[in-house]
Write an enzyme that holds these catalytic residues in place. Structure first.
Site, mmCIF file in Angstrom:
data_model
loop_
_atom_site.group_PDB
_atom_site.id
_atom_site.type_symbol
_atom_site.label_atom_id
_atom_site.label_comp_id
_atom_site.label_asym_id
_atom_site.label_seq_id
_atom_site.Cartn_x
_atom_site.Cartn_y
_atom_site.Cartn_z
ATOM 1 N N SER A 1 -17.735 18.781 -5.874
ATOM 2 C CA SER A 1 -16.468 19.518 -5.782
ATOM 3 C C SER A 1 -15.350 18.667 -6.352
ATOM 4 O O SER A 1 -15.175 17.518 -5.922
ATOM 5 C CB SER A 1 -16.131 19.780 -4.311
ATOM 6 O OG SER A 1 -16.307 21.108 -3.962
ATOM 7 N N ALA A 2 -14.541 19.231 -7.225
ATOM 8 C CA ALA A 2 -13.515 18.437 -7.927
ATOM 9 C C ALA A 2 -12.478 17.862 -6.970
ATOM 10 O O ALA A 2 -11.958 16.767 -7.176
ATOM 11 C CB ALA A 2 -12.820 19.316 -8.984
ATOM 12 N N HIS A 3 -12.172 18.596 -5.886
ATOM 13 C CA HIS A 3 -11.061 18.158 -5.029
ATOM 14 C C HIS A 3 -11.420 16.933 -4.199
ATOM 15 O O HIS A 3 -10.563 16.385 -3.489
ATOM 16 C CB HIS A 3 -10.564 19.294 -4.141
ATOM 17 C CG HIS A 3 -11.483 19.686 -3.029
ATOM 18 N ND1 HIS A 3 -11.268 19.291 -1.729
ATOM 19 C CD2 HIS A 3 -12.597 20.444 -3.018
ATOM 20 C CE1 HIS A 3 -12.242 19.787 -0.968
ATOM 21 N NE2 HIS A 3 -13.053 20.491 -1.728
ATOM 22 N N THR B 1 -19.561 24.326 -1.593
ATOM 23 C CA THR B 1 -20.128 25.337 -0.683
ATOM 24 C C THR B 1 -20.857 26.400 -1.489
ATOM 25 O O THR B 1 -21.982 26.791 -1.148
ATOM 26 C CB THR B 1 -19.016 25.951 0.181
ATOM 27 O OG1 THR B 1 -18.480 24.939 1.046
ATOM 28 C CG2 THR B 1 -19.530 27.113 1.008
ATOM 29 N N CYS C 1 -13.963 20.831 8.227
ATOM 30 C CA CYS C 1 -14.566 22.166 8.377
ATOM 31 C C CYS C 1 -14.986 22.359 9.828
ATOM 32 O O CYS C 1 -15.185 23.445 10.286
ATOM 33 C CB CYS C 1 -15.796 22.282 7.486
ATOM 34 S SG CYS C 1 -15.500 21.593 5.879
ATOM 35 N N THR D 1 -15.228 35.084 -14.880
ATOM 36 C CA THR D 1 -14.435 34.401 -15.895
ATOM 37 C C THR D 1 -14.221 32.945 -15.508
ATOM 38 O O THR D 1 -13.884 32.645 -14.361
ATOM 39 C CB THR D 1 -13.071 35.109 -16.049
ATOM 40 O OG1 THR D 1 -13.317 36.451 -16.485
ATOM 41 C CG2 THR D 1 -12.186 34.403 -17.070
ATOM 42 N N GLN E 1 -19.681 13.585 -1.466
ATOM 43 C CA GLN E 1 -19.029 12.364 -0.992
ATOM 44 C C GLN E 1 -19.472 11.120 -1.758
ATOM 45 O O GLN E 1 -19.096 9.997 -1.391
ATOM 46 C CB GLN E 1 -19.327 12.182 0.514
ATOM 47 C CG GLN E 1 -18.751 13.294 1.383
ATOM 48 C CD GLN E 1 -17.214 13.314 1.434
ATOM 49 O OE1 GLN E 1 -16.566 12.345 1.065
ATOM 50 N NE2 GLN E 1 -16.647 14.412 1.877
ATOM 51 N N ASN F 1 -20.200 12.706 4.902
ATOM 52 C CA ASN F 1 -18.747 12.882 4.880
ATOM 53 C C ASN F 1 -18.037 12.260 6.074
ATOM 54 O O ASN F 1 -16.875 11.892 5.980
ATOM 55 C CB ASN F 1 -18.387 14.361 4.764
ATOM 56 C CG ASN F 1 -19.157 15.239 5.732
ATOM 57 O OD1 ASN F 1 -20.372 15.122 5.830
ATOM 58 N ND2 ASN F 1 -18.472 16.133 6.426
HETATM 59 C C1 LIG Z 1 -20.837 16.560 2.050
HETATM 60 C C2 LIG Z 1 -20.004 17.796 1.833
HETATM 61 N N1 LIG Z 1 -20.577 18.900 1.300
HETATM 62 C C3 LIG Z 1 -19.872 20.026 1.089
HETATM 63 C C4 LIG Z 1 -18.534 20.082 1.420
HETATM 64 C C5 LIG Z 1 -17.790 21.387 1.155
HETATM 65 O O1 LIG Z 1 -16.983 21.186 0.030
HETATM 66 P P1 LIG Z 1 -16.071 22.412 -0.444
HETATM 67 O O2 LIG Z 1 -16.995 23.541 -0.704
HETATM 68 O O3 LIG Z 1 -15.381 21.932 -1.675
HETATM 69 O O4 LIG Z 1 -15.137 22.682 0.693
HETATM 70 C C6 LIG Z 1 -17.900 18.969 1.985
HETATM 71 C C7 LIG Z 1 -16.453 19.060 2.402
HETATM 72 N N2 LIG Z 1 -16.189 18.148 3.462
HETATM 73 C C8 LIG Z 1 -15.075 18.141 4.181
HETATM 74 C C9 LIG Z 1 -14.062 19.023 4.142
HETATM 75 O O5 LIG Z 1 -13.151 18.557 5.049
HETATM 76 N N3 LIG Z 1 -13.576 17.397 5.654
HETATM 77 C C10 LIG Z 1 -14.773 17.118 5.121
HETATM 78 O O6 LIG Z 1 -15.461 16.156 5.414
HETATM 79 C C11 LIG Z 1 -18.643 17.794 2.185
HETATM 80 O O7 LIG Z 1 -18.077 16.682 2.701
#
Ligand SMILES: Cc1ncc(COP(=O)(O)O)c(CNc2co[nH]c2=O)c1O
Length: 386
Positions: A202-204, A73, A327, A240, A182, A154
């Site tokens: 995004s790492a998660h 994000t 989201c 930091t 994704q 996603n």
């Molecule tokens: C394509 C895409 N872009 C950006 C984000 C945002 O990532 P963040 O900044 O790490 O939160 C998500 C999170 N997508 C989802 C989060 O929960 N269900 C989803 O599909 C995503 O799927």
């Protein structure tokens, strides 16, 4: 049976090896890498190693930049808003092209720019749920400054033709950003083979921790920082550095690429087993051809079964899935992608996303198939419209 997690497109479990890699930086190696004393100096080699892993992971050239931030994000906002301040504000090129498939952080940052006089085109997916390079080409005008198209969706897992879109953008002299959240860890992402100018992750989403992400910026492309202040990241992102997070993301990226073949074989096999079972249920729609999707995702609509009701039923049985982007999981609007592919209003409210990972087992998929079949029978009996 233990709970079953099939919402990996929302977030993923931290790989134990990643957890082990980051642990020392919460304990005895807690220095600030900008400090000139031994506590700071001793962590720097680990950050260099993490950067190497990230560069290798997306095949970035040494002269390119990867900026460590908090999440996709932040990275997406940095590109969209940075583009405004860097280019759009003072020149006649005030047009951005993006798509209706994007994550809310792209859509909302674009909507914010519209309040500042920027024209934004939101390309609609075609009946296959796709955005074609031809559609991008037709939308580009002499005022277009930036195209932003996600690498993989996603909700559906559909992989968009980023290589072809990049060729169109190069030909027309337009910058290209792709949200690769994704894609990383599911399919090959190579920024030399696919010449994007900006790429976010995004790492998660690939078995790293929440709260750390990356923004790739091609060499020679300027972009002002979103966060101003210290000289961290060469002034491209003040604040930091999250040392454990950065070390973790580097390790997660390395493991993700080591497991790409596993994703394409075993994860895909389990996803296809689940999908084949779903397709045996009457009046079911799966979005997108499976060979055009990331190997872990199936987005299914089951007539007569509200998406939220099925998610609740699965949760009661210990299975975690979602109706689409978490989201937006509270919104009860019809899925734009189902609407775009021509699903009728009723069907457009029945979408359920099931997303696997390399930790998903055959036993979990077998139990999920059994549970969904039971839930559909129960919910259709209660339905007034089926
Ligand atoms: C394509 C895409 N872009 C950006 C984000 C945002 O990532 P963040 O900044 O790490 O939160 C998500 C999170 N997508 C989802 C989060 O929960 N269900 C989803 O599909 C995503 O799927």
């Amino acid at each position: 049976m233990e709970r079953i997690y099939l919402d990996n497109n929302a977030t993923t479990i931290v790989d134990p090896a990643v957890r082990d890699a980051m642990e020392p930086f919460y304990c005895h190696m807690y220095g600030n890498p900008n400090s000139l004393h031994s506590f700071g100096i001793e962590v720097r080699p680990y950050l260099h190693q993490a950067m190497e892993q990230l560069y290798t992971g997306i095949n970035a050239a040494d002269e390119d930049d990867i900026v460590i931030n908090s999440c996709a994000t932040e990275g997406n906002n940095t590109v969209i808003l940075g583009f405004y301040f860097n280019l759009l504000k003072d020149t006649r090129k005030k047009h951005i092209i993006t798509t209706q498939l994007e994550h809310p952080c792209i859509r909302e940052s674009c909507r914010y720019l519209e309040t500042h006089g920027v024209k934004v085109t939101y390309l609609a997916p075609d009946h296959d749920g796709m955005i074609t390079a031809e559609a991008v080409r037709e939308a580009i005008t002499d005022q277009t400054a930036l195209v932003s198209v996600m690498w993989a969706n996603n909700e559906t897992g559909l992989i968009l033709p980023i290589k072809e879109i990049a060729e169109v953008c190069r030909e027309r002299g337009v910058y290209l950003h792709t949200d690769a959240v994704q894609a990383i860890g599911k399919i090959k992402v190579d920024v030399q083979e696919v010449p994007v100018d900006f790429l976010t992750f995004s790492a998660h989403k690939f078995h790293g921790p929440k709260g750390v992400g990356g923004l790739y910026i091609r060499n020679g492309v300027s972009l002002p920082p979103l966060l101003h202040g210290g000289e961290q990241m060469g002034g491209r992102r003040a604040g930091t550095v999250d040392v454990p997070g950065m070390v973790a993301m580097g390790k997660a990226m390395e493991l993700a690429n080591q497991h790409l073949a596993f994703e394409q074989t075993e994860v895909r096999r389990l996803r296809d087993k689940l999908e084949d079972a779903l397709l045996k249920i009457d009046d079911v729609l799966v979005v997108g051809k499976r060979e055009l999707r990331t190997p872990n995702t199936v987005y299914v609509s089951i007539r007569g079964v509200e998406g939220e009701a099925l998610i609740w039923d699965l949760n009661q049985n210990g299975i975690a899935a979602s109706t689409g982007s978490a989201c937006a999981s509270e919104s009860l609007e019809a899925s734009p992608i189902l609407t775009a592919i021509g699903a009728d209003k009723e069907l457009a409210h029945t979408g359920v996303r099931l997303s696997l990972s390399r930790f998903t087992t055959e036993q979990e998929i077998d139990f999920t198939i059994y549970t969904i079949s039971k839930a559909v029978m129960r919910l259709r009996q209660l339905s007034t419209s089926y």
